[in-house]
Scaffold this active site. Structure first.
Site, PDB file in Angstrom:
ATOM      1  N   THR A 171       0.835  -1.206   0.000  1.00 18.83           N
ATOM      2  CA  THR A 171       0.000   0.000   0.000  1.00 18.83           C
ATOM      3  C   THR A 171       0.868   1.254   0.000  1.00 18.83           C
ATOM      4  O   THR A 171       0.595   2.208  -0.747  1.00 18.83           O
ATOM      5  CB  THR A 171      -0.925  -0.004   1.241  1.00 18.83           C
ATOM      6  OG1 THR A 171      -1.705  -1.212   1.214  1.00 18.83           O
ATOM      7  CG2 THR A 171      -1.846   1.193   1.266  1.00 18.83           C
TER       8      THR A 171
ATOM      9  N   CYS B 245     -18.186  -6.721   2.886  1.00 17.35           N
ATOM     10  CA  CYS B 245     -19.361  -6.306   3.640  1.00 17.35           C
ATOM     11  C   CYS B 245     -19.304  -4.794   3.832  1.00 17.35           C
ATOM     12  O   CYS B 245     -18.384  -4.277   4.429  1.00 17.35           O
ATOM     13  CB  CYS B 245     -19.330  -6.986   4.999  1.00 17.35           C
ATOM     14  SG  CYS B 245     -20.852  -6.828   5.881  1.00 17.35           S
TER      15      CYS B 245
ATOM     16  N   THR C  28      14.353   4.727   9.502  1.00 19.50           N
ATOM     17  CA  THR C  28      15.355   3.666   9.655  1.00 19.50           C
ATOM     18  C   THR C  28      14.840   2.381   9.024  1.00 19.50           C
ATOM     19  O   THR C  28      13.693   1.981   9.261  1.00 19.50           O
ATOM     20  CB  THR C  28      15.669   3.453  11.156  1.00 19.50           C
ATOM     21  OG1 THR C  28      16.103   4.714  11.675  1.00 19.50           O
ATOM     22  CG2 THR C  28      16.738   2.406  11.361  1.00 19.50           C
TER      23      THR C  28
ATOM     24  N   GLN D 295       0.510  -9.078  -6.592  1.00 19.36           N
ATOM     25  CA  GLN D 295       0.096 -10.481  -6.769  1.00 19.36           C
ATOM     26  C   GLN D 295       0.898 -11.210  -7.843  1.00 19.36           C
ATOM     27  O   GLN D 295       0.827 -12.435  -7.939  1.00 19.36           O
ATOM     28  CB  GLN D 295      -1.397 -10.559  -7.124  1.00 19.36           C
ATOM     29  CG  GLN D 295      -2.318 -10.121  -5.998  1.00 19.36           C
ATOM     30  CD  GLN D 295      -2.291 -11.050  -4.788  1.00 19.36           C
ATOM     31  OE1 GLN D 295      -1.787 -12.184  -4.840  1.00 19.36           O
ATOM     32  NE2 GLN D 295      -2.825 -10.581  -3.671  1.00 19.36           N
TER      33      GLN D 295
ATOM     34  N   SER E 255       4.905  -6.564  -2.420  1.00 23.62           N
ATOM     35  CA  SER E 255       4.711  -6.707  -0.977  1.00 23.62           C
ATOM     36  C   SER E 255       5.266  -8.042  -0.511  1.00 23.62           C
ATOM     37  O   SER E 255       4.930  -9.089  -1.083  1.00 23.62           O
ATOM     38  CB  SER E 255       3.211  -6.623  -0.678  1.00 23.62           C
ATOM     39  OG  SER E 255       2.987  -6.870   0.686  1.00 23.62           O
ATOM     40  N   GLY E 256       6.098  -7.997   0.550  1.00 24.21           N
ATOM     41  CA  GLY E 256       6.768  -9.215   1.007  1.00 24.21           C
ATOM     42  C   GLY E 256       5.841 -10.339   1.426  1.00 24.21           C
ATOM     43  O   GLY E 256       6.098 -11.510   1.132  1.00 24.21           O
ATOM     44  N   HIS E 257       4.727  -9.987   2.079  1.00 26.49           N
ATOM     45  CA  HIS E 257       3.918 -11.062   2.674  1.00 26.49           C
ATOM     46  C   HIS E 257       3.127 -11.881   1.665  1.00 26.49           C
ATOM     47  O   HIS E 257       2.466 -12.840   2.020  1.00 26.49           O
ATOM     48  CB  HIS E 257       3.021 -10.527   3.810  1.00 26.49           C
ATOM     49  CG  HIS E 257       1.838  -9.710   3.401  1.00 26.49           C
ATOM     50  ND1 HIS E 257       0.557 -10.217   3.415  1.00 26.49           N
ATOM     51  CD2 HIS E 257       1.721  -8.430   2.990  1.00 26.49           C
ATOM     52  CE1 HIS E 257      -0.293  -9.270   3.052  1.00 26.49           C
ATOM     53  NE2 HIS E 257       0.391  -8.183   2.783  1.00 26.49           N
TER      54      HIS E 257
HETATM   55  N1  PLP Z   1      -2.137  -4.576  -4.174  1.00 26.75           N
HETATM   56  C1  PLP Z   1      -2.641  -5.796  -4.339  1.00 26.75           C
HETATM   57  C2  PLP Z   1      -2.955  -6.273  -5.722  1.00 26.75           C
HETATM   58  C3  PLP Z   1      -2.860  -6.633  -3.237  1.00 26.75           C
HETATM   59  O1  PLP Z   1      -3.369  -7.855  -3.420  1.00 26.75           O
HETATM   60  C4  PLP Z   1      -2.532  -6.151  -1.944  1.00 26.75           C
HETATM   61  C5  PLP Z   1      -2.797  -6.979  -0.740  1.00 26.75           C
HETATM   62  O2  PLP Z   1      -3.723  -7.759  -0.716  1.00 26.75           O
HETATM   63  C6  PLP Z   1      -1.992  -4.858  -1.818  1.00 26.75           C
HETATM   64  C7  PLP Z   1      -1.806  -4.100  -2.954  1.00 26.75           C
HETATM   65  C8  PLP Z   1      -1.622  -4.279  -0.484  1.00 26.75           C
HETATM   66  O3  PLP Z   1      -0.428  -4.817   0.006  1.00 26.75           O
HETATM   67  P1  PLP Z   1      -0.057  -4.655   1.557  1.00 26.75           P
HETATM   68  O4  PLP Z   1      -0.955  -5.572   2.314  1.00 26.75           O
HETATM   69  O5  PLP Z   1       1.377  -5.052   1.659  1.00 26.75           O
HETATM   70  O6  PLP Z   1      -0.266  -3.220   1.895  1.00 26.75           O
END
Ligand code: PLP
Length: 384
Positions: A73, A325, A237, A179, A199-201
């Site tokens: 984000t 929702c 940092t 993604q 995004s790392g996760h």
């Molecule tokens: N963009 C896409 C296409 C995503 O699927 C996601 C997370 O689901 C994000 C952005 C946001 O990433 P983060 O959770 O690291 O802020």
């Protein structure tokens, strides 16, 4: 609780054991500040730069084009605000009608701040039309932001062609590749993409670490101002342990890319085929478009996606719905609405998203449970 079958990898992924192991020393042994003058900090800086090089190698770009952020984000917001501040006279943004809220809601907000936003349409298969993009660019356009792959349907957009169009017209091009990274091949050196978010996760690193790729030479204005970190492009940092984790995850993602596109794709295809065969009145969303190898968005007519998820959860199965929702009413997601999915299908949408850690036994288990759950819900549905 049954054993957990985790088919929700587009929401987040497990941190790989190798990633966790790589991170550990950076909490209690190598905890120096990479900006410090002493050798203790300098040692950490070396590891940080090695992680940056690993991420750059995964993306096919140069290390100095990688900026570490806190999440996808933040990367998305940074890219869009950078373009708007670099070109303050330009008041037009182009994006798509199916972006993740990280871009979609930002654009909705920017509309209240004097910007005009074009949301490119998608067809019933979730695909954009590059002609519409071409026709939408004006001299007032500051940035075009198009996601590489959709988080709900897995549909892959032709961002490389979109970037070419933008370059020809002299407009900056950003892609939210959160993604796509780790699931499909990416080589930025062969594209005209100016900025990319990840995004790392989503690729087996922890939550709370992201990257913004910024092509060398483009105009860039930082989002967070303050210290000199990240070559003055992102103050604060550095989150060293997480950056180290992401570096390891990037290395593993490159090594596992083929498995993602063979093993994981085969599991997803088996799940998809099995559900279509076993359950009547279903629809696979984006089936005729290029799709991520791990994602299945499937709509079950006459049932509520949320009810399906709750029952699946009782069986230990984790998935997601395409609905959100809002204010007490269950509205189908803007992605499914943009695809013109009939109302009776849109409400009953479930997203299964797999990873290399899933097994064929898990697919068999889900294939056994889902038809029972749908049958049960349809028996009590007032619409069926
Ligand atoms: N963009 C896409 C296409 C995503 O699927 C996601 C997370 O689901 C994000 C952005 C946001 O990433 P983060 O959770 O690291 O802020």
């Amino acid at each position: 609780m049954n054993k957990i079958v985790y088919f929700d990898n587009n929401a987040t992924t497990m941190v790989s054991p190798e990633v966790k192991e790589a991170m550990e020393p950076f909490f209690t042994e190598l905890y120096g500040n990479p900006s410090s003058m002493h050798q203790f900090g300098g040692q950490v800086k070396k590891h940080l730069e090695q992680a940056r090089a690993r991420v750059a190698s995964m993306l096919g770009c140069e290390s100095e084009e990688i900026i570490f952020t806190s999440c996808g984000t933040e990367s998305d917001s940074t890219a869009v605000y950078s373009a708007l501040r670099a070109f303050p006279d330009k008041k037009h943004i182009i994006t798509t009608s199916v972006e993740h809220p990280a871009i979609y809601n930002l654009c909705k907000y920017l509309e209240t701040q004097g910007y005009r936003v074009t949301y490119l349409k998608v067809d019933q298969e979730g695909m954009i039309d590059l002609e519409e993009l071409k026709n939408s660019i004006t001299p007032d356009t500051a940035i075009v932001s198009i996601m590489w792959a959709n988080n709900e349907t897995g549909v892959i957009f032709p961002v490389e062609q979109a970037a070419e169009i933008c370059r020809e017209k002299g407009v900056l091009f950003h892609t939210d590749a959160v993604q796509a990274v780790g699931k499909i091949p990416i080589n930025l050196s062969r594209t005209k993409i100016d900025m990319l978010s990840l995004s790392g996760h989503k690729l087996h690193a922890p939550k709370g670490i992201g990257v913004l790729y910024v092509r060398k030479g483009i105009k860039f204005v930082p989002y967070l101002m303050g210290g000199h970190q990240e070559k003055n492009r992102r103050a604060g940092t550095e989150n060293v342990p997480y950056i180290i984790g992401l570096g390891k995850a990037a290395e593993l993602a490159v090594a596992n890319l083929e498995k993602e596109n063979t093993y994981v794709a085969k599991l997803r295809d088996k799940l998809e085929k099995g559900l279509v065969e076993r359950v009547p009145n279903v629809r696979v969303n984006g089936a005729r478009s290029p799709r991520l190898p791990n994602t299945l968005s499937i709509s079950f007519e006459f049932v509520e996606g949320e009810s399906i998820l709750l029952l699946l959860s009782d069986y230990g199965i984790c998935a997601s719905t395409g609905s959100a929702c809002s204010s007490g009413s269950l509205e189908p997601s803007h992605v499914l609405l943009a695809m013109n999915l009939p109302f009776t299908f849109a409400h009953g949408t479930v997203r299964f998203s797999l990873s290399i850690y899933n097994t064929e036994e898990e697919v068999d288990y889900v294939l056994e449970v889902v038809p029972q759950v749908i049958k049960k819900l349809r028996e009590i549905s007032p619409f069926a």
